[in-house]
Write an enzyme that holds these catalytic residues in place. Sequence first.
Site, PDB file in Angstrom:
ATOM      1  NE  ARG A 244      15.522  41.786  44.052  1.00  0.00           N
ATOM      2  CZ  ARG A 244      16.766  41.350  43.849  1.00  0.00           C
ATOM      3  NH1 ARG A 244      17.781  41.961  44.454  1.00  0.00           N
ATOM      4  NH2 ARG A 244      16.999  40.329  43.041  1.00  0.00           N
ATOM      5  CD  GLU A 273      17.452  48.321  41.352  1.00  0.00           C
ATOM      6  OE1 GLU A 273      17.890  47.532  40.489  1.00  0.00           O
ATOM      7  OE2 GLU A 273      17.686  48.185  42.557  1.00  0.00           O
ATOM      8  CG  HIS A 291      21.038  46.368  42.120  1.00  0.00           C
ATOM      9  ND1 HIS A 291      19.715  46.015  41.990  1.00  0.00           N
ATOM     10  CD2 HIS A 291      21.643  45.291  42.707  1.00  0.00           C
ATOM     11  CE1 HIS A 291      19.522  44.799  42.481  1.00  0.00           C
ATOM     12  NE2 HIS A 291      20.674  44.340  42.911  1.00  0.00           N
TER      13      HIS A 291
END
Length: 330
Positions: A244, A273, A291
């Site tokens: 994360r 994000e 990601h």
Amino acid sequence: MPSQAALIIGAITHARKELESLSSILTLKEFPSGTRQEFIANCKSGQYDDVVAIYRSNASNKYTGPFDAELLAVLPQSLKYICHNGAGYDNIDIAACSQRNISVSSTPVAVNNATADVGIFLMIGALRQAYVPMAALRAGQWQGQTTLGNDPQGKVLGILGMGGIGREMATRAKAFGMKIQYHNRSRLPAELEAGATYVSFDELLASSDVLSLNLALNASTRYIIGAAEFGKMKDGVVIVNTARGALIDEKALAAAIDSGKVRSAGLDVYEEEPKIEPGLVNNPRVMLLPHIGTATYETQREMEILVLDNLKLAVEKGELITQVPEQTKA
């Protein structure tokens, strides 16, 4: 018609057959897309008053937003289970769910291999500073400003968070001749360590050539790596993060790269994000991915099936296969 319902938020793409098989025990309702306001309105209108379980897809956060206090307050009183598709579940208020006697599951194990593969990809890319020649080649400059990289052999890989993904990182890194050390809140049994060395947090920072972050994001781990921690690391350390983004103070990381304290970094996750700290985007010594740690067909299907298996067991036996640890601790 079954008397209980399950609500599917977002799409189920790879396990539609398995989803349809649940229609014999559950009425299936879907919220495939929309806005948070629309979802809240649906809850308030009583559309979901027979829902006992929610399937929360990976993409559902962009429709409903986080499952925070506001959203939990309008979810049907009948709700007993939230089955989340994702290894990370920091966008669900677990404490508030527990107060409402709502059990929550996630998808560990299913994500381990794909995420570790991306971690190794980023690690090698960062060690070799591969973005520089890759960008030069596409710009017609052949090697451009390419400099010498580093081999992984003989380097010390420090793993912060030796769960399933961390252990898969260790397995892969050993094949490159790396030495493995790790830090957890508690030491693993010897059979799970598989030869890795358990060290304190400060020792992990001080003696790792590569530091890989593989732990969950929560109140105690947010910004676990910041300016003070970078100061304790070796000069020229390489940072890899596939967990994360908010585990790292991104501005502090950008400053550490600029100063040379951090030689390079490989990142798949970011705090806000899809926004990324400009000091990271603009630095050619940083390998960036959007990601995609679990973005393989096999892994996405396995994750969907695990969520559905959790949902089925919850309805049939009142149990979850992979209930989140905050709710399973004695």
